[in-house]
Design a protein around this motif. Structure first.
Motif, PDB file in Angstrom:
ATOM      1  N   THR A 194      25.279 -10.991  55.493  1.00  0.00           N
ATOM      2  CA  THR A 194      24.072 -10.403  54.897  1.00  0.00           C
ATOM      3  C   THR A 194      23.230 -11.485  54.216  1.00  0.00           C
ATOM      4  O   THR A 194      23.026 -11.457  53.007  1.00  0.00           O
ATOM      5  CB  THR A 194      24.442  -9.305  53.880  1.00  0.00           C
ATOM      6  N   PRO A 195      22.694 -12.435  54.984  1.00  0.00           N
ATOM      7  CA  PRO A 195      21.950 -13.538  54.380  1.00  0.00           C
ATOM      8  C   PRO A 195      20.512 -13.176  54.030  1.00  0.00           C
ATOM      9  O   PRO A 195      19.891 -12.317  54.662  1.00  0.00           O
ATOM     10  CB  PRO A 195      21.964 -14.604  55.488  1.00  0.00           C
ATOM     11  N   ASP A 218       9.925 -15.503  63.744  1.00  0.00           N
ATOM     12  CA  ASP A 218      10.517 -14.364  64.441  1.00  0.00           C
ATOM     13  C   ASP A 218      11.912 -14.100  63.880  1.00  0.00           C
ATOM     14  O   ASP A 218      12.908 -14.677  64.336  1.00  0.00           O
ATOM     15  CB  ASP A 218      10.590 -14.652  65.941  1.00  0.00           C
ATOM     16  N   LEU A 219      11.993 -13.216  62.881  1.00  0.00           N
ATOM     17  CA  LEU A 219      13.279 -12.972  62.232  1.00  0.00           C
ATOM     18  C   LEU A 219      14.252 -12.218  63.125  1.00  0.00           C
ATOM     19  O   LEU A 219      15.468 -12.318  62.951  1.00  0.00           O
ATOM     20  CB  LEU A 219      13.065 -12.215  60.917  1.00  0.00           C
ATOM     21  N   LEU A 265      19.518  -9.371  58.203  1.00  0.00           N
ATOM     22  CA  LEU A 265      18.604 -10.406  57.717  1.00  0.00           C
ATOM     23  C   LEU A 265      17.225  -9.811  57.474  1.00  0.00           C
ATOM     24  O   LEU A 265      16.475  -9.550  58.415  1.00  0.00           O
ATOM     25  CB  LEU A 265      18.524 -11.560  58.724  1.00  0.00           C
ATOM     26  N   HIS A 266      16.913  -9.569  56.227  1.00  0.00           N
ATOM     27  CA  HIS A 266      15.566  -9.176  55.823  1.00  0.00           C
ATOM     28  C   HIS A 266      15.003  -8.059  56.703  1.00  0.00           C
ATOM     29  O   HIS A 266      13.929  -8.181  57.299  1.00  0.00           O
ATOM     30  CB  HIS A 266      14.635 -10.390  55.856  1.00  0.00           C
ATOM     31  N   GLY A 267      15.759  -6.952  56.781  1.00  0.00           N
ATOM     32  CA  GLY A 267      15.294  -5.804  57.545  1.00  0.00           C
ATOM     33  C   GLY A 267      15.628  -5.848  59.017  1.00  0.00           C
ATOM     34  O   GLY A 267      15.298  -4.908  59.748  1.00  0.00           O
ATOM     35  N   LEU A 322      12.122  -4.595  47.118  1.00  0.00           N
ATOM     36  CA  LEU A 322      13.521  -4.902  47.426  1.00  0.00           C
ATOM     37  C   LEU A 322      13.868  -6.348  47.099  1.00  0.00           C
ATOM     38  O   LEU A 322      15.046  -6.693  47.008  1.00  0.00           O
ATOM     39  CB  LEU A 322      13.816  -4.619  48.903  1.00  0.00           C
ATOM     40  N   GLY A 323      12.866  -7.183  46.934  1.00  0.00           N
ATOM     41  CA  GLY A 323      13.102  -8.579  46.570  1.00  0.00           C
ATOM     42  C   GLY A 323      13.276  -8.715  45.076  1.00  0.00           C
ATOM     43  O   GLY A 323      12.470  -9.345  44.394  1.00  0.00           O
TER      44      GLY A 323
END
Length: 286
Positions: free
Chosen positions: A164-165, A181-182, A199-201, A220-221
């Protein structure tokens, strides 16, 4: 470039979580290992999120100096005090009792609140071999930094894994800066470590599938939010969800919980602990 599926209530309803049955043992045991003298709250948030996710039993392992306070704050949990360094970090000299708990747990969340990378690396190397073949280990925060130093650590483990980075931790895991591009970056981490990734959603499975949650917001941050997500993933795993499935459900519930809080506290005014009161309702109403 991976094809990305949007996480919607319909997608989740077609991928239902295992129905809770029987007593607390049948809903699985979550063990959270983390904390320090200065940051015990990460373990508290992750542990409560695991219970909100449906886990039947909760165990928390933290520094000896914070164990009593945490056992009072979370009376639902068994709390084990761990040796600590002079600076107040969890020591890598782990007691046999902890490793026995690791062997019996259905899901282990390692990392929330840890603050010493050298000690964490040794802890990671001690914990992973003890997790059973049916267990899943959720690696978060400093545990991810430790994994980036020893990418082969998961290769020799019997257990499954979910990572969960945040963006910085994902960059360390890949050994390079992230691109825009996540979805592709989450897939790259999943492929490299043979683990599901949140990773970030974005959620990626090592088989190449990728999902994206589109309700997340800036709120959420906030401090502790990642601990809530990691604990929620662990709770869903304990009740029988598969790694990528737990990642998708947890990512959705985490994001929608923030949406539910925004009308009361604004887009960036709610706290991570307040997400805990919304995630179970969100899961139950999908």
């Amino acid at each position: 470039m991976p094809t990305t599926e949007i996480i919607t209530p319909r997608v989740l309803r077609e991928w239902p979580l295992p129905e809770p049955t029987g007593d607390k043992h049948s809903r699985g045991t979550v063990l959270v290992i983390g904390g320090s003298r200065n940051t015990p709250g990460g373990v508290l948030l992750a542990g409560l999120a695991a219970l909100r996710g449906g886990a039947g039993r909760l165990q928390l392992a933290v520094t000896e100096g914070t164990a009593t306070a945490l056992s009072i704050a979370v009376p639902e949990a068994k709390v084990l005090g761990l040796p600590e360094t002079r600076e107040g970090s969890v020591s890598s000299k782990l007691p046999r009792a902890l490793l026995e708990d690791v062997a019996e747990a259905d899901a282990v969340a390692l990392g929330p609140g840890l603050d010493n990378i050298e000690e964490t690396q040794k802890i990671l190397e001690s914990v992973l071999p003890e997790a059973g073949p049916d267990a899943v280990v959720v690696l978060d925060a400093y545990a991810l930094g430790a994994l980036s130093r020893r990418p082969e650590a998961l290769e020799h483990a019997k257990c499954g894994a979910v990572l969960t980075p945040n963006r910085t931790e994902a960059a360390h895991l890949l050994g390079r800066d992230l691109g825009d591009d996540l979805a592709a970056e989450a897939a790259a981490v999943a492929a490299r470590y043979h683990a599901a990734v949140c990773l970030h959603g974005h959620v990626a499975d090592p088989d190449g599938r990728v999902w994206r949650e589109e309700s997340g917001a800036a709120g959420l941050g906030t401090s502790g939010s990642g601990d809530v997500l990691a604990g929620l993933v662990a709770g869903l795993l304990a009740r029988g969800a598969r790694p990528a499935q737990a990642g998708c459900w947890a990512t959705y519930a985490h994001a929608v919980a923030g949406q539910r809080l925004a009308p009361r506290f604004g887009r960036t005014g709610y706290l991570a602990r307040e997400l805990l009161d919304e995630v179970a309702y969100t899961i139950g109403t999908v």
